[in-house]
Design a protein around this motif. Structure first.
Motif, PDB file in Angstrom:
ATOM      1  N   PRO A  16       0.789  -1.231   0.000  1.00 36.33           N
ATOM      2  CA  PRO A  16       0.000   0.000   0.000  1.00 36.33           C
ATOM      3  C   PRO A  16       0.821   1.281   0.000  1.00 36.33           C
ATOM      4  N   THR A  17       1.920   1.319   0.742  1.00 39.13           N
ATOM      5  CA  THR A  17       2.741   2.535   0.798  1.00 39.13           C
ATOM      6  C   THR A  17       3.369   2.833  -0.555  1.00 39.13           C
ATOM      7  N   SER A  18       3.876   1.814  -1.225  1.00 44.41           N
ATOM      8  CA  SER A  18       4.476   2.020  -2.544  1.00 44.41           C
ATOM      9  C   SER A  18       3.445   2.491  -3.560  1.00 44.41           C
ATOM     10  N   ALA A  19       2.260   1.902  -3.511  1.00 37.07           N
ATOM     11  CA  ALA A  19       1.197   2.335  -4.425  1.00 37.07           C
ATOM     12  C   ALA A  19       0.796   3.778  -4.133  1.00 37.07           C
ATOM     13  N   TYR A  20       0.718   4.129  -2.854  1.00 40.33           N
ATOM     14  CA  TYR A  20       0.341   5.490  -2.466  1.00 40.33           C
ATOM     15  C   TYR A  20       1.361   6.498  -2.975  1.00 40.33           C
ATOM     16  N   LYS A  21       2.656   6.180  -2.847  1.00 45.29           N
ATOM     17  CA  LYS A  21       3.698   7.085  -3.341  1.00 45.29           C
ATOM     18  C   LYS A  21       3.556   7.333  -4.840  1.00 45.29           C
ATOM     19  N   LEU A  22       3.257   6.273  -5.591  1.00 42.39           N
ATOM     20  CA  LEU A  22       3.103   6.439  -7.033  1.00 42.39           C
ATOM     21  C   LEU A  22       1.876   7.271  -7.369  1.00 42.39           C
ATOM     22  N   LEU A  23       0.784   7.065  -6.645  1.00 39.54           N
ATOM     23  CA  LEU A  23      -0.431   7.832  -6.910  1.00 39.54           C
ATOM     24  C   LEU A  23      -0.225   9.318  -6.614  1.00 39.54           C
ATOM     25  N   ILE A  24       0.307   9.641  -5.430  1.00 30.95           N
ATOM     26  CA  ILE A  24       0.424  11.046  -5.057  1.00 30.95           C
ATOM     27  C   ILE A  24       1.516  11.766  -5.832  1.00 30.95           C
ATOM     28  N   GLY A  25       2.483  11.018  -6.372  1.00 31.65           N
ATOM     29  CA  GLY A  25       3.519  11.634  -7.183  1.00 31.65           C
ATOM     30  C   GLY A  25       3.162  11.748  -8.648  1.00 31.65           C
ATOM     31  N   SER A  26       2.041  11.147  -9.033  1.00 33.03           N
ATOM     32  CA  SER A  26       1.634  11.142 -10.440  1.00 33.03           C
ATOM     33  C   SER A  26       0.396  11.980 -10.705  1.00 33.03           C
ATOM     34  N   ILE A  27      -0.490  12.084  -9.730  1.00 32.13           N
ATOM     35  CA  ILE A  27      -1.713  12.879  -9.905  1.00 32.13           C
ATOM     36  C   ILE A  27      -1.395  14.287  -9.428  1.00 32.13           C
ATOM     37  N   LEU A  28      -1.025  15.146 -10.363  1.00 29.76           N
ATOM     38  CA  LEU A  28      -0.477  16.471 -10.046  1.00 29.76           C
ATOM     39  C   LEU A  28      -1.158  17.576 -10.856  1.00 29.76           C
TER      40      LEU A  28
END
Length: 237
Positions: free
Chosen positions: A10-22
């Motif tokens: 979950p943490t890795s997925a969260y990092k990708l989501l918050i770093g990509s939806i900008l």
């Protein structure tokens, strides 16, 4: 790089989501507990989802311990009401402080040094000084996955818009509000606007350029690399 999402924690997925939806809009959500304690929290999994009636959504994870439900979620579930306040640059510091995980019996308006304005159709207060606020009633809650995440849908009952940014025809003067958004674990302020197309020479000067920093942090800095950050959307004290 291709990343198989099915194998991510979950943490890795969260990092990708918050770093990509900008950039992500910030819903600065004020609520009241059943006992009348005011809570305030910035939610950056936030967007508009309907027009008639006007609707917004909030996606809420548990606290940083991965188990305890956030006060924002509990208050909305228990009372059926919340207010979404717009974040602008003059209140960015207070907004950031309200992301810390205070105890449930703490009035977070007082804790971060903000005044309240009364709402009209709901009990939770608005943030005094916020240029736009939505008074909302709970429409539905949808559980997501098996980690305690929920999507909250709310119907907007009242729009509060500061007089000077409400233009003829019902348009918001977006260039006058200094709106603050989220970039992964950092923030950005809307400082420019454009309508395509842009001149090729201008595009060439901007190609590959990093965003400018308003603080004294080095290029490439991110709070994600600090011990204060958590994958809950909250900041550890």
């Amino acid at each position: 790089m291709i990343i198989d999402a099915t194998g991510l924690d979950p943490t890795s997925a969260y990092k990708l989501l918050i770093g990509s939806i900008l950039p992500r809009a910030i819903g600065w959500v004020s609520t009241l507990s059943k006992d009348g304690v005011a809570n305030l929290a910035p939610i950056s999994f936030f967007t508009g989802v309907g027009r008639k009636p006007p609707m917004v959504s909030l996606s809420l994870q548990p606290r940083s311990d991965g188990v305890t439900l956030k006060d924002t979620f509990v208050n909305i579930r228990d009372t059926g009401e919340f207010v979404v306040n717009m974040v602008t640059l003059p209140q960015a510091h207070e907004m950031h402080r309200s992301a810390f995980e205070f105890a449930s019996d703490v009035d977070e308006f007082i804790a971060v040094g903000l005044d309240k304005d009364p709402s009209v159709a709901v009990r939770p207060p608005r943030v005094k000084g916020a240029p736009i606020s939505f008074e909302c009633k709970l429409d539905r809650i949808i559980p997501i996955g098996n980690l305690g995440d929920h999507v909250v849908f709310g119907e907007v009952l009242r729009f509060h818009v500061r007089d000077d940014i409400y233009l003829p025809g019902g348009r918001i003067d977006t260039g006058a509000v200094q709106a603050v958004g989220r970039l992964a674990a950092e923030y950005t302020v809307v400082h420019n606007a454009f309508t395509p197309p842009l001149e090729p020479d201008l595009l060439a000067t901007l190609h590959g350029r990093r965003v400018g920093r308003l603080d004294d942090k080095p290029a490439g800095y991110s709070p994600i690399d600090s011990k204060e950050w958590s994958a809950s959307g909250a900041t550890r004290i």
